[in-house]
Design an enzyme around this catalytic site. Structure first.
Site, mmCIF file in Angstrom:
data_model
loop_
_atom_site.group_PDB
_atom_site.id
_atom_site.type_symbol
_atom_site.label_atom_id
_atom_site.label_comp_id
_atom_site.label_asym_id
_atom_site.label_seq_id
_atom_site.Cartn_x
_atom_site.Cartn_y
_atom_site.Cartn_z
ATOM 1 N N HIS A 133 12.977 125.118 48.005
ATOM 2 C CA HIS A 133 13.960 124.462 48.863
ATOM 3 C C HIS A 133 13.170 123.739 49.958
ATOM 4 O O HIS A 133 12.091 124.192 50.347
ATOM 5 C CB HIS A 133 14.890 125.465 49.545
ATOM 6 C CG HIS A 133 15.670 126.340 48.627
ATOM 7 N ND1 HIS A 133 15.150 127.497 48.090
ATOM 8 C CD2 HIS A 133 16.943 126.250 48.170
ATOM 9 C CE1 HIS A 133 16.066 128.081 47.346
ATOM 10 N NE2 HIS A 133 17.167 127.345 47.373
ATOM 11 N N ASP A 188 12.143 125.954 52.762
ATOM 12 C CA ASP A 188 11.157 127.001 52.450
ATOM 13 C C ASP A 188 9.765 126.575 52.881
ATOM 14 O O ASP A 188 8.993 127.374 53.416
ATOM 15 C CB ASP A 188 11.076 127.269 50.934
ATOM 16 C CG ASP A 188 12.371 127.706 50.327
ATOM 17 O OD1 ASP A 188 13.187 128.302 51.046
ATOM 18 O OD2 ASP A 188 12.562 127.461 49.122
#
Length: 444
Positions: A101, A104
């Site tokens: 993501h 992240d």
């Protein structure tokens, strides 16, 4: 460059008799099956969020994970360290793909503009590491569920400003996924749903979700992104009722809005069980629709009502999963991404490796069993015989559209008995067991 896992050697295949927890027992990446290496059949991927961001926190306790990058206090230093650790981790496990993501890999700034600049710096670090590595991006995605702005949803929010923010965030995530050569892009609607219909305009939210996805499709075309768009179904958690409930529900939504040609599905095992289905059911539905794109490999605890994201260790399940993948023709722009996390008490660095090794071995063995099942055709032969009545006589006429209700009544009205075949479920389940045991015994 300093090592993050100096105590962990490069993981090797040692065979089924090995007792080394840091060795493969069933996964030999270079083993040739059906003309290509096993690694290319399975296309394993590391999930950045669970492996490098998860700290072992839960609603009842503080973080437990002992991670070498946690010694960095500056957010950017920690982000760069996680990237470097990713490449070392993948290379030691012989894993060629990763997924992420956007949030992240890089921290957020005060504005989206500032956040994008921060993200660009981390993407440059990833690109630099890619130059000297065979590690590639399987798919990217945007985190449209963690920040408080998404409490009412992203594409299905009641706020036009939040909708705009989410669109801009996906725009950037698509750009960096393309920049990094990602094979796909995933949409998971963790906040796209409702808690109660008392405050929800259901029809409007679904229309806005379709508008959002259509904008994404159009933008991908404009920038030349040729990766596969993937919907990841999940029925609930964090939202009570999510719009991408399961494959059938999500496909109906895509079809009704003219979006089905642009999307396939990323199927997660634990999401299937939360929807009341088996993992194989969701894979089969996606396969028969021609929409099986990729897999988030994990397993859940059937005694719990939430997404536990455990590493897959059930060979029966992986056999049936890989059976569907093989029958679908294998992966193209997809693979097996370990959307799995070590348990909170498995806090040591070596546990990260052991968890992935367990999952890789389990799917490798499952693939080998499934390959034999497909090659021998034992399930196909049984199913073909079960439905034999539709290949001849009145059954054939039904399939070919040559009869109607009146003709079928005329055919059946004076028949005194109907003979039915046995389903033989017990035999077939024991047959799978036999193939698993036989495959293990034949392995070196």
């Amino acid at each position: 460059m300093a090592e993050f896992f100096p105590e962990i050697p490069k993981v090797q295949f040692e065979g089924k008799e090995s007792t080394n927890p840091l060795a493969f027992k069933f996964y030999d990446p270079e083993e040739i099956i059906d003309g290509k290496p096993l690694k290319d059949h399975l296309k394993f991927s590391v999930a950045f969020w669970h492996t490098f961001v998860n700290e072992g926190r839960d609603p009842f306790g503080d973080p437990t994970a002992d991670r070498p990058w946690n010694r960095y206090t500056d957010p950017m230093d920690k982000a760069f360290a996680r990237v470097d650790a990713l490449f070392e981790f993948c290379e030691k496990l012989n894993i060629e793909y990763f997924c992420f993501h956007d949030r992240d890999i890089a921290p957020e700034g005060k504005t989206l503009r500032e956040t994008n600049k921060i993200l660009d710096k981390v993407v440059e670090r990833i690109k630099e590491r890619m130059k000297d590595s065979n590690v590639k991006l399987l798919w990217g995605t945007a985190n449209l569920f963690s920040h408080p702005r998404y409490m009412h949803g992203a594409a299905t929010t009641c706020s036009a400003d939040v909708f705009a923010y989410a669109a801009a965030q996906v725009k950037k995530a698509l750009e960096i996924t393309k920049e990094l050569g990602g094979e796909g892009y995933v949409f998971w609607g963790g906040r796209e749903g409702y808690e109660t219909l008392l405050n929800t305009d259901l029809g409007f939210e679904l229309e806005n979700l379709a508008r959002f996805l259509r904008m994404a499709v159009d933008y991908a075309k404009r920038i030349g992104f040729t990766g596969q768009f993937l919907i990841e179904p999940k029925p609930k958690e964090p939202t009570k009722h999510q719009y991408d409930f399961d494959v059938a529900t999500a496909y109906a939504f895509l079809k009704s809005h003219g979006l089905d040609e642009y999307f396939k599905f990323n199927i997660e095992a634990n999401h299937a069980t939360l929807a009341g289905h088996t993992f194989q059911h969701e894979l089969r539905m996606a396969r028969i629709l021609g929409k099986l794109g990729s897999i988030d490999a994990n397993q859940g605890d059937l005694l719990l009502g939430w997404d536990t994201d455990q590493f897959p260790t059930n060979v029966y399940d992986t056999t049936l999963a890989m059976y569907e993948v093989i029958k679908a023709g294998g992966f193209t722009k997809g693979g097996l991404n370990f959307d799995a996390k070590v348990r909170r008490a498995s806090y040591k660095v070596e546990d990260l490796f052991i968890g992935h090794i367990a999952g890789m071995d389990t799917f490798a063995l499952g693939f080998k069993v499934a390959y034999k099942l497909v090659k021998d055709g034992v399930l196909d032969k049984f199913i073909e015989e079960k439905y034999r009545s539709f290949r001849e006589g009145i059954g054939r006429d039904i399939v070919e559209g040559k009869v109607d209700f009146e003709k079928l009544e005329e055919y059946i009205i004076d028949k005194e008995t109907i003979e039915l075949p046995s389903g033989k479920q017990e035999y077939l389940e024991s047959l799978i067991n036999s193939y698993i045991v036989k495959t293990i015994l034949e392995l070196r």
